[in-house]
Design a protein around this motif. Sequence first.
Motif, PDB file in Angstrom:
ATOM      1  N   ALA A  23       0.814  -1.212   0.000  1.00 33.75           N
ATOM      2  CA  ALA A  23       0.000   0.000   0.000  1.00 33.75           C
ATOM      3  C   ALA A  23       0.848   1.263   0.000  1.00 33.75           C
ATOM      4  N   THR A  58       2.033   4.269  -3.345  1.00 29.49           N
ATOM      5  CA  THR A  58       0.827   5.033  -3.681  1.00 29.49           C
ATOM      6  C   THR A  58       0.742   5.355  -5.167  1.00 29.49           C
ATOM      7  N   ILE A  77      -1.037   2.758  -7.053  1.00 30.37           N
ATOM      8  CA  ILE A  77      -2.472   2.774  -6.776  1.00 30.37           C
ATOM      9  C   ILE A  77      -3.158   3.918  -7.522  1.00 30.37           C
ATOM     10  N   THR A  78      -2.616   5.126  -7.402  1.00 32.07           N
ATOM     11  CA  THR A  78      -3.269   6.290  -8.013  1.00 32.07           C
ATOM     12  C   THR A  78      -3.127   6.320  -9.531  1.00 32.07           C
TER      13      THR A  78
END
Length: 449
Positions: A294, A297, A300-301
């Motif tokens: 996680a 980032t 993920i973004t």
Amino acid sequence: MNRDRKTLIAKTKAAGVVGAGGAGFPTHVKLDAQVKTVIVNGAECEPLLSVDVQLMERRADELVETLDFIVEALGAEAGVIGIKGKHRAAVAKLQEAVSGWDRLRVELLGDYYPAGDEHILVYDVTGQAVPEGGIPLAVGAVVINVETLLNVGAALRDQPVITTWITVAGAVREPVTLAVPVGTPVAAAVDLAGGPLTADFRVIEGGPMTGVLLSQEEVKTGRAVCKKTTTGLIVLPADHWLVRQYNVKLGRILQRAQSACCQCRLCTDLCPRYLLGHEIHPHLVLNAVNHGHAANTAAITEAFLCCDCGVCELYACPVELSPRRVYRALKEELGRRGAGNPHRRRVEPRQALGGRHIPVDHLVTRLGLDEYVVRAPWSEVEFSPRRVSIPLKQHVGVPAKPLVQAGQRVEKGQVIAVPPPDKLGAAVHASIPGRVTEVTKTEIVIVGE
């Protein structure tokens, strides 16, 4: 008629015109801009669909006249129609039609997927790359598709959007391309192509790469209907590979990815947005999600940069994993948390871009659709269903608010719903004459008389 932006926007808004080839963004909002280039997206790169190419061949003069109106109204320098060079008959018609217009031209595109992606098309036509998270307006362009352009032309003649052109193809007896009233049941449209070849079938609304697998219950009960944005209905046997791929649940995809993803990078190396220079890495998002990274980032973004073309899922991955589905889930979650897109860089296309275009014939084979590559000829049949269910939200924005009540008689073309004041949306019109039998929060049902 005044060829000014105010007239163009007012008439387009009143007619309820939305982007016919995508999510249905209200066209009057898109056209409220100062641009250098107006681009007509005639790439039609999804396999089996042939609406746009047949419209370009049959209605070239009307398309060109409307394009010139838009170019003048927006103060643009040029209008360009992008079409694949393989469509020789349509190309000839368009080139003849633009020959008398100094600021209009035809741009020939290669036969690859996804030539119709807005960012790809803008780069092919203008040589400029749209920034990450941006829209074509960032480089002085606006893009509309062929059917949308025709709907704008009709709007200038005060004719609202009440029909949609569709190709019905795949496992049907007589593939066909025709216009149907908005709200026509999908099952009725399939019957116009002679019906399915098998009793156990499924329907994809749109193209095989970016379409939506419809609920069989909704198809059989008539709740699945053709909308302003419906360009195709692909009928396939229920056990077809593509149907099985669409039916795989996200949890199963993640479970398989934990053991099967070898980080080979094929999903990234063939990603159209990555090749345009965007910092999107589908292989890394699988790694981040599956192994709890996680802290990464950026991986993920990067979901905000996914164009949902399906290349990673349906073409690139040798073990049939789906970074696209993971990106969809991440975008939904990021949206719920109020997160914005942090990726806004200007980009330079990677050197590999030209060498990694996906030939459409290769894509067709990969999807298992070779046997369905047959002509879906144009039909002039004027179909009028007994009953239509017209959705109040066929567009980006908020649902339209009904102006009619159950029991009220309506005429064909009558406005029956409008968006709330100062809200993004589009007007909705009756596609057949008849009596309103039901008004809900999601649809208006009209039965012909």
